[in-house]
Design an enzyme around this catalytic site. Structure first.
Site, mmCIF file in Angstrom:
data_model
loop_
_atom_site.group_PDB
_atom_site.id
_atom_site.type_symbol
_atom_site.label_atom_id
_atom_site.label_comp_id
_atom_site.label_asym_id
_atom_site.label_seq_id
_atom_site.Cartn_x
_atom_site.Cartn_y
_atom_site.Cartn_z
ATOM 1 N N HIS A 166 0.831 -1.207 0.000
ATOM 2 C CA HIS A 166 0.000 0.000 0.000
ATOM 3 C C HIS A 166 0.863 1.254 0.000
ATOM 4 O O HIS A 166 1.862 1.360 0.717
ATOM 5 C CB HIS A 166 -1.043 -0.006 1.115
ATOM 6 C CG HIS A 166 -0.539 0.082 2.513
ATOM 7 N ND1 HIS A 166 -0.226 1.279 3.124
ATOM 8 C CD2 HIS A 166 -0.328 -0.886 3.455
ATOM 9 C CE1 HIS A 166 0.148 1.054 4.370
ATOM 10 N NE2 HIS A 166 0.114 -0.249 4.598
ATOM 11 N N ASP A 196 5.975 0.637 6.828
ATOM 12 C CA ASP A 196 4.538 0.547 6.587
ATOM 13 C C ASP A 196 4.095 1.655 5.651
ATOM 14 O O ASP A 196 3.614 2.681 6.094
ATOM 15 C CB ASP A 196 3.794 0.634 7.932
ATOM 16 C CG ASP A 196 2.314 0.362 7.810
ATOM 17 O OD1 ASP A 196 1.914 -0.280 6.829
ATOM 18 O OD2 ASP A 196 1.556 0.795 8.694
ATOM 19 N N GLU A 222 -5.076 2.076 2.215
ATOM 20 C CA GLU A 222 -5.198 0.942 3.129
ATOM 21 C C GLU A 222 -5.424 1.390 4.560
ATOM 22 O O GLU A 222 -6.247 0.828 5.279
ATOM 23 C CB GLU A 222 -3.950 0.058 3.036
ATOM 24 C CG GLU A 222 -4.058 -1.260 3.797
ATOM 25 C CD GLU A 222 -3.582 -1.171 5.247
ATOM 26 O OE1 GLU A 222 -3.843 -2.112 6.009
ATOM 27 O OE2 GLU A 222 -2.962 -0.140 5.604
ATOM 28 N N HIS A 250 3.303 2.869 12.646
ATOM 29 C CA HIS A 250 2.424 4.013 12.930
ATOM 30 C C HIS A 250 3.040 5.034 13.885
ATOM 31 O O HIS A 250 2.326 5.721 14.601
ATOM 32 C CB HIS A 250 1.079 3.535 13.493
ATOM 33 C CG HIS A 250 0.258 2.748 12.532
ATOM 34 N ND1 HIS A 250 -1.007 2.274 12.846
ATOM 35 C CD2 HIS A 250 0.501 2.324 11.268
ATOM 36 C CE1 HIS A 250 -1.502 1.599 11.816
ATOM 37 N NE2 HIS A 250 -0.593 1.624 10.848
#
Length: 458
Positions: free
Chosen positions: A270, A282, A316, A415
């Protein structure tokens, strides 16, 4: 005639191992080339340096879209295109939190996706601390009226996603449940395995109240203060903007198959990220791993039989990209041979799960043989999920594979502001490319039909 039929059958049976051996030899060559190839690192560095954090609905996401198109074209992909749709967009504004009594403390927080802003001037209230989500759920309606609910449940470190899957409930549904019980705000210990004062954000269901993640040390501070018995008051100031529908993009490129171009292997990662860090593990890494694997296959003297399609899913984190892609490409699903997404960082792959019945096919046995030097196990258990963005394709019938990465450290970074390029080990990244390249090639250059194999397995 009978003898001719038997002779033909014997010839076909004899030919299968030869074909499998050729497939294994090429897959092994791809594996070895991948271990020294720098494409994945270059792609990861490029995205994190030239774009950085790229939340859905932001100007950075528009830059990421343009970056994806340019990068795929630069690497020689065909049919490069952008599939545009609409998806939710929550964007962060200024944030702060502090304990106002009995002892003043600044708190390290990050607002959660879909949090409601606090009123002008902030929100101050007494807190109610619960060490697990279930403790809070045991409270009756009205029990938290006028309070800020705080859940300090810890996440267990695991090699796979099990620890996260268990702990993430406190982030995703905690605010909704707190609001049902009268809370005016919600704080949750970061769903992470680190012990720094860097909080970890993430998505949450809309609750109508301000919601934020606490750094682990600050969650423990609130536990200790509450345990002293005196009321503890916290002030929150959270600003954000939310749009239910904002432009979003899936960026697509292909390596067209030489014999069966309408049969497609769908892979990718993503493109979007949260607004903290630079979205390296990520999921710039997932984008890079799958793009590099496809590029290595494209550079072979002969293209694979089937088409390899790389998708950079664009929403995503806040949701909608997988559904949009499946809807736009639903007619193709019967011709999608396999689908899978890389979205668990850049730790080494330690296990692969294939569709049901796959290990009975010569091409998949050849693939398993190629993995042995990488110390990667091919599980006898069938794959259950190919990734969040692949889920809607799986629902429509596309077979999926799971390539399990070592996530032992992933949730230290996920995150948070610590999700940066320096946390990625280039050798581990290359190992990922080696496994993906071997699998994608074995599927794309063979006649394996996972749907038929799954039917036989039943």
């Amino acid at each position: 005639m009978r003898n001719l039929i038997l002779a033909a059958a014997a010839a076909l049976l004899a030919a299968a191992p030869v074909q499998a051996n050729e497939l294994a030899a090429t897959a092994a060559a791809l594996r070895d080339r991948a271990l020294s190839d720098t494409t994945a690192w270059t792609v990861t560095e490029s995205l994190t340096s030239e774009v950085g954090a790229r939340p859905q609905g932001s100007p950075a996401m528009d830059r990421a879209r343009d970056w994806g198109v340019a990068k795929l074209r630069e690497l020689g992909f065909e049919n490069v295109r952008v599939e545009t749709y609409e998806a939710p967009s929550w964007l962060r504004g200024p944030e702060s939190a502090e304990v106002t009594s009995p002892y003043p403390h600044k708190l390290a927080i990050l607002g959660l996706g879909r949090s409601t802003p606090t009123p002008r001037g902030g929100l101050e209230a007494e807190i109610a601390v619960f060490r697990t989500l279930d403790e809070m759920l045991a409270q009756p309606e009205g029990a938290l009226k006028g309070k800020i609910a705080v859940v300090t449940e810890r996440m267990r470190r695991t090699q796979d996603i099990t620890g996260y899957a268990t702990a993430v409930r406190a982030r995703s549904i905690g605010g909704v449940e707190a609001a049902k019980r009268g809370a005016v705000g919600y704080l949750v210990r970061s769903v992470s395995t680190d012990d720094t004062r860097l909080p970890h954000t993430g998505g949450a269901r809309f609750s109508g109240i301000p919601m934020a993640a606490l750094s682990p040390p600050d969650a423990e501070l609130l536990e200790r203060l509450a345990a002293r018995g005196a009321p503890v008051r916290v002030k929150l100031e959270l600003a954000s903007t939310f749009r239910e529908k904002a432009p979003a993009y899936n960026v697509v490129g292909e390596i067209r198959g030489r014999e069966a171009p309408d049969e497609v292997v769908v892979i990718g990662g993503h493109l979007d990220s949260w607004d903290v860090g630079t979205g390296a593990v990520d999921d710039a890494a997932g984008i890079a791993i799958t793009t590099a694997a496809a590029k290595l296959i494209a550079d072979l003297p002969q293209r694979p039989r089937r088409t390899i399609r790389v998708v950079m899913w664009g929403a995503e984190e806040q949701g909608g990209s997988g559904e949009a892609y499946a809807q736009a490409n639903a007619a193709e699903v019967p011709r999608m041979i396999l689908a899978s997404e890389s979205d668990l960082g850049a730790g080494e792959i330690w296990r692969v799960k294939l569709p049901a019945g796959a290990l009975g096919h010569p091409a998949m046995r050849a693939f398993a043989q190629v993995l042995a030097p990488l110390s990667v196990a091919v599980s006898p258990e069938p794959a259950q999920s190919g990734g969040v963005d692949v889920g809607p394709l799986q629902t429509l019938g596309a077979p999926v594979a799971e390539l399990s990465q070592d996530a032992s450290r992933y949730f230290d970074l996920h995150h948070s502001d610590d999700d940066t390029l320096d946390k990625i080990d280039p050798k581990a990244l290359a190992q990922n490319v080696a496994v993906w390249a071997a699998l994608v090639y074995a599927v794309a250059d063979s006649d394996v039909d996972f749907r038929a194999l799954a039917g036989g397995a039943r």
